[in-house]
Write an enzyme that holds these catalytic residues in place. Structure first.
Site, short mmCIF file in Angstrom:
data_model
loop_
_atom_site.label_atom_id
_atom_site.label_comp_id
_atom_site.label_asym_id
_atom_site.label_seq_id
_atom_site.Cartn_x
_atom_site.Cartn_y
_atom_site.Cartn_z
N GLU A 51 73.01 -31.70 103.12
CA GLU A 51 72.51 -32.63 104.13
C GLU A 51 73.66 -32.97 105.04
O GLU A 51 74.78 -33.20 104.58
CB GLU A 51 72.02 -33.95 103.50
CG GLU A 51 70.74 -33.86 102.75
CD GLU A 51 70.31 -35.21 102.17
OE1 GLU A 51 70.77 -36.26 102.68
OE2 GLU A 51 69.54 -35.21 101.21
N GLU A 89 72.17 -36.69 95.25
CA GLU A 89 73.04 -37.87 95.35
C GLU A 89 73.07 -38.73 94.09
O GLU A 89 72.83 -39.95 94.13
CB GLU A 89 72.66 -38.71 96.58
CG GLU A 89 72.74 -37.90 97.85
CD GLU A 89 72.64 -38.70 99.15
OE1 GLU A 89 72.46 -39.92 99.09
OE2 GLU A 89 72.76 -38.08 100.22
#
Lengths: 504, 504, 504, 504
Positions: free
Chosen positions: D290, D172
Site C-alpha cells: 500500500e 498491518e
C-alpha cells in the site's frame, strides 16, 4: 385428483374453437412489478446484468425490494458535534446509485419503507443472514423525519415522476420474525404516522399492511378497521401470496409440495371480500407485493419446469382481482439465507447468477406479449387477438396432451404458426447443470453451454387454414402466434425445390 | 446408390468402439481462412457485424477477398500535373480502414492481387455486377509498382506481421470471364513479374495459379512447368473447389445437385499428384483459396441443412491434403450477381444479412472445437480426445440413423454427454423464413425470432459409463462432448427429489 | 471593415446587460436536418459510427442525402422474362438497411428523389466520382411508378410515421452538371408528375426546386409561376446556401475566401421575397436543404476553427426565415470527388473518418442546447433563459475580445459559470494533425491522441453575483451556462483548505 | 526550503540537455499492482466500471484488497449436522465472481490473507465501518485449513497461473486496530503456520509482514529474525508507505500536510537496510503493498492536483528499491470509514464514484507509458527513449517554471512535440465540482460535464529541431512525447494557407 383441482392425468386431445369477438376479459398486469431482494444488492454488477436481461425480454414497470433503510444503504446516521450535541444526518449516495440503475433499466421503484436502522431501533432483534433490525423506532419522530427526508430526496432526484412510485409501509408485520412480537397495535401506529408522513411530502400513494398468509384474515380486518376509525391514509391494500406446503428439509435445501390450485385463490378471494366489506376501501386496488410458489430461497422448486407451468397458471388468474402481483424475485443475487453455495440452489430468481434464464423467466416473457382482446381462457390457456395476430400462452400441469385449435372467423389462406416451447426436454437448464455434475459456480465457458440450452425451442408451421394442433408435455409452457402470412416469394424462388436430400 | 458414394439409405443403427490411443490423423485446418466477397464491402456495417459473429463462434485466422484493386477501394490513380506531365498516385485510405476492421476482428488478410484498376487496364472487359476489369495491365511496370507500393504500405501499417500474410496472384485466370481470353501465357507473365515484385518488397510467401475446376489439370501442369522453367517464385499452390453440377434456373435462382462424394476428391487428388510430380514444388502446401458446394451466390442450396451436412463431410477430409480450404464466404453481404432481393436467396454466407447463422455456420463452429488427437474417423464422423474430453462431429447425408458409441478405455463412472444438434427440425432458419412468408428483408423484430430458431438444440445426458447413443436425422450435423462429470452436489441437494410432477 | 460586415478588428471589451424578460425571438431549427452524402454510403461501418456520435452530442431529427435511386442502392431493375417480355422490378433490400440504421440512430429521412437509375435514363451524362446519371427519365411513367413504389415501400416499412418524412424533387436542377442542360422546362415537368405521384401515395409533404445559388432568382420565380399556373402540389420551398468565393486550386485542394456576412443573407432575403410574392405559397416554409461555407468537399476551410465561428454566426440567423438549414454533411464518409486521400482533407463532415469531431461539430452541439426564451442576440452571441439557467453561444470572427455580462434580474448569491471553449489553441484537431506530420490515415492509437485534443476545454467559475467576463479568441466559439449554485457542502468540507501548495 | 526538500519556490527557467545514451536506470514498476479496498466491494457495478477505466488507461497487472475472509465474501462456515456433530464448510461463490471480474479486466490478485471470519475468531474486536474481525483464530488448524482450501480452490478455478499470484499474510499487524494488541509473537505464529500452509498447496510465493510505519523498524527486525530462526518461508517482504502528518479534523474531513520529500524515502531506505542485514533475505524483493499520500479515506488531499504532482515525484523513485508500490486505491468505492457522503470526499480512488478520473489517475496513466531506456532523471522529471520517441513525465511541486530541453543527438528536422497537461487550470475536477456547488452525488448529466473537464489538455507543437520548452504550473504534471514527424502532406495541401482569419 380432487385434491389437485382440475389437473388432467392421462394423455388426451381436446378441440377448441375460437371466435374473434368475445366477452372474455383478461387483465394482464404481469409486467407491473417484480421483486429484487435487498436494495443494497442492486448495486451488484451481476444484479444489474440480471435486471437488463429481465427488462429486455419482459420489461417490468416497477421493482420492489427490502432494506431501503438497512445499514448497507447507509442512509440514517446520528453523531455528536464538537460541543457534545446530538444530530441526525442522512446519506443518500447509495440510494442515488440504486435510482440511477433503475432509471437506466427503465424501471421505477415500488417503495417499501423498512427495516429499522440500528441507530434508530428500540431493540436488537434482526431478520435474515444480513441481520436487519425489525423493532419499532426508538423515536417515532425521528422515524417520520427519516421517511420524509428520504421521499423528499427521491423527489428531488427523480422529479415529479417520483409521486407515481407507490409507497408501502413495512413488510409482513404479521410475522414475529419481521416485526417484533408481530405486535399489531404497534404496527398500526407505525402505519398511521408513516402514511401521514408520506402524504405530507406530496401526492404519493400509500398502502399496507404488506402481510403474508399467516393469521391474515384477522390482520386484514383489524387493519382496515383501524384505518377507517383513525382515518389513516390508504390508497391501496397489499399482501403476499405463496403457494407451497411446509418443507421437507435435507441439508441446506427445502423440498415442498405445491398447493392445490384453488387453495390459494380461495385465500385471495377472502382478502378481496374483507376489503370490499369496508366502505372506505371498497373496490380499492389490491397489490400482491410478493408472490411465488415457495417462500423459501433454497427451495429447489424455483428452478424447475413445474414452477414455470404453475406460475403460468397463476398469471392467468391473478389479474382478475389484483392490480399487480410481483414475482419474488427477478434474480438469484439474494442473501436472506446467506450467499448461495451452488449454481442452482432453488433461488427465487427468474435468472440465475450466471445469467441463465430459468423456465419461469419464459413464462413471464410469454405473458408480457399478451396484448389485445382476450378471445379464449381456460384452465390451461389464455389467448388474445390484436386485429392481426392471435397470441397465446398454454401450460400443462398434467400429462402430455394435444390441443387442436380452430379460429372460426378466419378465411382459408396461408397462415404461419410460431411456437416457443419451454419444457423438460427443450429448455431445462436445471437438468443440464445436473448432468454436467452440479457445478458450484460456472466458468463463463460452462455457463454459455447451459445458457444456450435455456432458451425456448422455436418452431414454425405453414398452414393452409387457421386450424392447428399444439402438443404440450408435462410441465410445459408453450407460447404461440398465429397470423396470415402470404408468400412474398421472390421471382423464381421455390422452397420445395430448395429443400432436398443428397440421395434425391 | 453407387453414384452418390457411401451414403446410406434406410434407417440403421451402428456400433462404434473407440480407444484413446490411435494412429489416426486429422488435420484440422478448418479455421485457417474464410472468404468474404469484395474487399470494398468489408467497409459495410453489416459485414463488420457478420465478421464479429463468425469470429466469436468460429475464429478464423485469415480472410480472403476479391477486388483489392477494384475502383471502390480507390487505390490506383493517374493524373496530369499543371505542366501536363503524367503521374501515378495511390490512395490507401480505404485499404487502411479494411485492415483496421480485420485487426479489430483478430483476422489477417490472405491477399489476392487483383483485379485491374480501370486506369491501368489494357481493355474494358469486366466481371460481376460491380464490373471489375479483368484485362492485363496496359503497363506491367506500373502494375508491379502498384503491387510493390501496396504491399509496402501494408507492411508499414501492420508491421512485420504483414510478411506472414500469404499473397496470391489473381483469381481464376483459367476462366475467360476472370482473365481476358483465359490467356495462359499472359497469366504466366503476370504471375512471374508479380511474384518477383512481391518478393522484392520482403519476405512474403507468394502463390498461384488460383484456378477453378475448368481445364484445371492442363493449367496446373503448364503453370508448374512455367514456374520451374522460369524459376519464378512459388511458395504454395492455390486452386478452388466447388461440388455441384450445372444448375436448373428459375427466375433469379439456381437449383443444383451435389457431386457424388468421391467426384470432387478425385479432382483434388489429381492436383496433388500433378504438384508432386514437379521436383521444385513436390510436397508444397496446396491452399483451396475458395470452396463451397455451389459456385453460385443465388443457388438455394447454401441456406439448407443439406449444405451443412455435406460441408461437414468435406471438412473431415480436406485437411488430408490441403493447408487450408477457405469457405466462400462468411456472410451474405455480397454483390457479384447484384444486391440480394430477399432475406434468404442462396447466398454464399455462413451468416445472412439479418445476422442469422445458417446451418453451415454451425458445421464450422463445431469443427473449430476439434482440438486434440484423432481417435475415430469414418464417412460420417470425426472424433478427437484431448486428455479430458472426447469431442466429435457427426453428420448424415442419408436416412435417419442411430450411432452407438463405446469409449473402451474409460472406466465406469458418472459421465456427461453434451450434444448440439443442427437438423431440419431443430435449427432450420430457411424453413422458419419460408413459413413466415419469405419476407424480403426482416425487421429486427422478425429477425430476432428467426435468429432464436437458428441456434443448435443443446441437450445433455448423464451416463453411468462412457457408452451412449446419438441419433442423427437426415441432413443433420451433431456435435458432442463426452467427459467424466463427478457430482459436486451441495449438502442436501437431490436432483431427483427436485424434479416432480404437480400430481405427485 | 465594411467589406467583411461588422467584424471587429482590434482587441476590445464590451459590457452587456441582460434581463429575463425580452421581446427577442430566436428560432432554433439547428437540429432539424443534416446532410450525409450518398445514401449508399450510409451502409458503411464508419458512417454509422459518425451518425451515432453526431446523434449523441447534437441529435438531429432528419437526415438528407443524394442517390436514393443511384445504382449502388440497386432499387430499379428491368429484365426480360423467358418469353422475351420486358418487366420492371424493385429491390428494396439496401433501402431497408438504410432505414434501419436511421431508425436505430433516432433520425428520419428527408427524402430527396434522385438521381436517375441508368436503366431508366434517357442519356448517359453523369455527375460525381460515383457517376450518377442526371438525365431525364426515358419514360415518365416508369419514373413515377418507381417513385410511388418506393414511397409505398417506405410507408410499409416505417408505418404512418413515414408520411412525416418531407419529400424533395431532385437536386440542384439549375446546374447543368446535376440536370441535363439545366433544362428548366424539363425540370418543371419532372417536378409536376413527381409531386403528383408523391401525393397519390398518401399524405406526404412535397417540395422543390432544390436549387443552389446560380441563376437562382430566375429559377425560383419561374418555378413558382409554374406551380401556380399548373396547380402543382407544393408544400414547402427548398434551396441551398453556400458562402464562399471561387477557389484557388493547389493540387487536390481548394482554398476559398468566405463571403462578407450580409452577402449571403441578402441572397436568402431575396428568395423569401420572391416566395412571398406568390399568393399560393406566400409565407410557406423554406428549407435550406444544404448549407455550408464552401460547396467543395476538398476545401480546407471545413476543418478549421474559422469555419466553426462562421457557422455559429450563420446558425444565429438562419432560423429567422427558414424552417430548416441542413449542414452538408455530418461526416467525411463522402465520395463526390473521390475517396479522401488524407485524414484531414477539407471534407464537409462535422466528424472526420477517424471519428474526430471538428470544431464546427461543437458549434452544432452548443446550439442544440439553446432551449428556452431568447434574452439576448447580437452579431456574435445568442443567449437564452429557461427559468433556471442562462445558456449562450458566443463566437468571434475578429480579434480576441472580452465580453462582460450582467444578468440584471438576478439577486446576489453563489453562481456557477460553466464555459466550453473551442478555439485554435484549445480544440484544434487540424493543427494537431498537421504538427504530427499530416498523417494520411491514423491508426487508432494516433487517432485517440487527436480525438482527445478535439474536445472543448471545460472550465467553471464560482461567482458571487450574476456578472462575469468571457474571453474569446479569434475564430473561437464559446458555450456557457450560468445558474445559481448554492453550496451543498458536506459537514466539515472546506474547499479552500483542501487546495494547497506543497510549500505552504 | 530546507524543510520541504528540493522544492523550488519562485519562477525560473532551466535548460536541460539530453543524450540518447546514458547510464541512468529507471525501474518502472508503476503498473505492477493497485489496491481496491474490500474484496466484497469488487462485486459492485461501479467498481467494475472503475476497474475497466483504470485498466484501459493504465493497465495494472495485479490488484490487492482486504477482506478475502470477511463475512460478506461468505467463505467460512460452521454447522452442526442432524446428529449434532460440528462441521466446517466453505462457500466460494462470491470469490469466483470476484476472480471472474478480475480475469475479464486482465488483472490478477495479489492475495492478502485476512481478516478473521467471525466464526473462526477468538475474540470480537473489529476494524472499520464494515466491522471485520481482527483477532487470532480460535483454532490455528481450522485457519490453515481455510487458507489451504481457499488457495486450492483458486488454483482449480484459475489454473497453474494461480501460482504466480503473490500471497501476503494479514495486514498491518503492527497496529492494535488491525491485529489484537498488535501482538507481535502472535503474528509471528500466524505468519509461520500460514506461510507453511501456503507452501503446502503448491509453488506460491509468500510474504509479509505487511506493516505500516508505526514502530516499523523494530517489527521488521524482529520479523526477519523470527523468519531466520524459525526457518519460515519468506519469498518477499512487504510494508506500507504513507506520507502525511497527523490531520486537522473538521466535521467528517481530514486536512493533512505532506511529509518533506526525503522524510519518507529515509524510512524506506531504513527498511531496505534492515532487510539486507539478514543473510537469508538479503536483496529480496520488497513490495509496498500500500502507498499513498494520506492514509485516510476522508483526507481531502487525494482529490487535488497537488496529490498528482506529489505522487509523480514518488513514482519516479519508488522503483529504485521496490518491486512494486501499490496505490491505495483504484476507485472511491470504499467503505472503511463508511459510505461517502459526497461526490468528492477525499477518497483514495484514482477514479471517483461517478467515474471521474482524478488528477492522480493521469500521473499513473502517464508513467505507464514510460517504456524504454532512461535518458534523464531529476527531482522533477523522468525521460525515456525507445529508439523512436522520447517520452517524459514532468511535475512541479513548487512555483510555475519553464524547462528547456535539447535532445543533443538529434539532427535538425521536423519534430512533433505532444504534451498532455494536468494542472489546476486545465484538469481539475475538484474545482469544477466545487464551483458547481459541491453536489453530493451527480446525475449522469452533471457528471458528464465534470468528466469532460477531468481529462488532460492535449497540445502539439511542430518543431524544426529537437529543442523545446515546456511550462509547468504549480502542482502540474505534464507528459510529453517528442519524435521525428516528417510531413506526409498530400498533393497540394498547405496548412498555412488553410488557416486564416475571416478578415484576411
Amino acid at each position: 385428483m380432487a385434491l389437485r383441482n382440475k389437473i388432467f392425468v392421462g394423455a388426451y386431445c381436446m378441440s377448441i374453437s375460437i371466435k374473434r369477438e368475445s366477452s372474455l376479459t383478461f387483465n394482464n398486469n404481469v409486467s407491473f412489478c417484480v421483486g429484487s431482494g435487498r436494495m443494497g444488492l442492486s448495486l451488484q454488477n451481476i444484479f444489474v446484468k440480471q435486471l437488463e436481461l429481465v427488462q429486455k425480454e419482459i420489461g417490468f414497470s416497477h421493482i420492489r425490494c427490502h432494506g431501503l433503510f438497512h445499514e448497507d444503504m447507509s442512509i440514517y446516521h446520528e453523531y455528536k458535534d464538537e460541543n457534545g450535541n446530538d444530530h441526525v444526518e442522512y446519506n443518500f449516495t447509495y440510494l442515488d446509485m440504486v435510482l440511477d440503475i433503475y432509471k437506466k433499466a427503465g424501471v421505477r421503484p415500488f417503495i417499501e419503507l423498512g427495516f429499522m436502522p440500528k441507530a434508530l431501533a428500540s431493540g436488537d432483534q434482526t431478520v435474515f443472514y444480513w441481520e436487519s433490525n425489525v423493532t419499532p423506532p426508538k423515536s417515532y419522530e425521528k422515524w417520520t423525519d427519516l421517511v420524509k427526508a428520504t421521499l423528499s430526496h427521491i423527489v428531488e432526484r427523480c422529479g415529479d415522476e417520483a409521486y407515481s412510485y407507490p409507497v408501502e409501509v413495512w413488510n409482513e408485520p404479521n410475522l414475529p420474525g419481521f416485526w417484533k412480537d408481530a405486535d399489531m397495535d404497534e404496527y398500526f401506529k407505525l402505519y398511521k404516522v408513516t402514511a401521514e408522513a408520506v402524504k405530507s411530502v406530496g401526492d404519493f400513494r400509500v398502502g399496507g399492511p404488506a402481510i403474508c398468509g399467516v393469521d391474515d384474515e384477522r390482520w386484514m380486518r383489524e387493519f382496515l378497521k383501524f384505518v377507517e376509525t383513525e382515518n389513516a391514509p390508504l390508497d391501496f391494500i397489499t399482501r403476499h401470496h405463496y403457494t407451497t406446503y411446509q418443507p421437507e428439509i435435507k441439508g441446506r435445501y427445502k423440498y415442498q409440495k405445491l398447493h392445490e390450485i384453488e387453495y390459494g385463490f380461495d385465500q385471495l378471494k377472502k382478502t378481496r371480500e374483507i376489503v370490499d366489506s369496508f366502505e372506505k376501501v371498497k373496490g380499492k386496488e389490491i397489490h400482491l407485493t410478493e408472490f411465488n410458489t415457495s417462500y423459501d430461497p433454497l427451495c429447489v422448486i424455483h428452478d424447475t419446469n413445474l414452477n414455470a407451468a404453475y406460475v403460468a397458471m397463476l398469471l392467468s388468474r391473478l389479474g382478475d382481482e389484483h392490480a399487480s402481483y410481483s414475482y419474488w424475485t427477478l434474480g438469484d443475487i439474494f442473501e436472506e439465507q446467506g450467499v448461495p453455495y451452488s449454481e442452482f440452489h432453488g433461488g427465487f430468481g427468474l435468472v440465475n447468477n450466471s445469467l441463465i434464464p430459468k423456465p419461469t423467466f419464459w413464462t413471464f416473457a410469454f405473458y408480457s406479449k399478451l396484448k389485445g382482446k382476450c378471445v379464449y381462457r381456460s384452465d390451461d390457456s389464455v389467448i388474445v387477438y390484436d386485429g392481426k395476430k392471435y397470441r397465446g400462452v398454454l401450460w400443462n400441469l398434467g400429462d402430455e396432451r394435444q390441443l387442436s385449435f380452430n379460429m372460426e372467423d378466419e378465411e382459408n389462406g396461408r397462415y404461419c404458426l410460431i411456437t416457443k416451447t419451454v419444457d423438460e426436454e427443450t429448455c431445462n437448464p436445471l437438468k443440464i447443470w445436473h448432468d454436467m455434475g452440479e457445478e458450484r459456480f460456472f466458468t463463463e465457458e460452462e455457463a454459455s453451454v447451459v445458457r444456450a440450452g435455456a432458451y425456448p425451442l422455436i418452431k414454425t408451421e405453414k398452414l393452409d387454414s387457421a386450424s392447428f394442433d399444439i402438443n404440450i408435455k408435462t410441465n410445459g409452457v408453450v407460447y404461440f402466434e398465429l397470423y396470415k402470412a402470404e408468400l412474398k416469394g421472390d421471382r423464381g424462388y421455390c422452397y420445395e425445390k430448395a429443400v432436398q436430400k443428397f440421395s434425391d
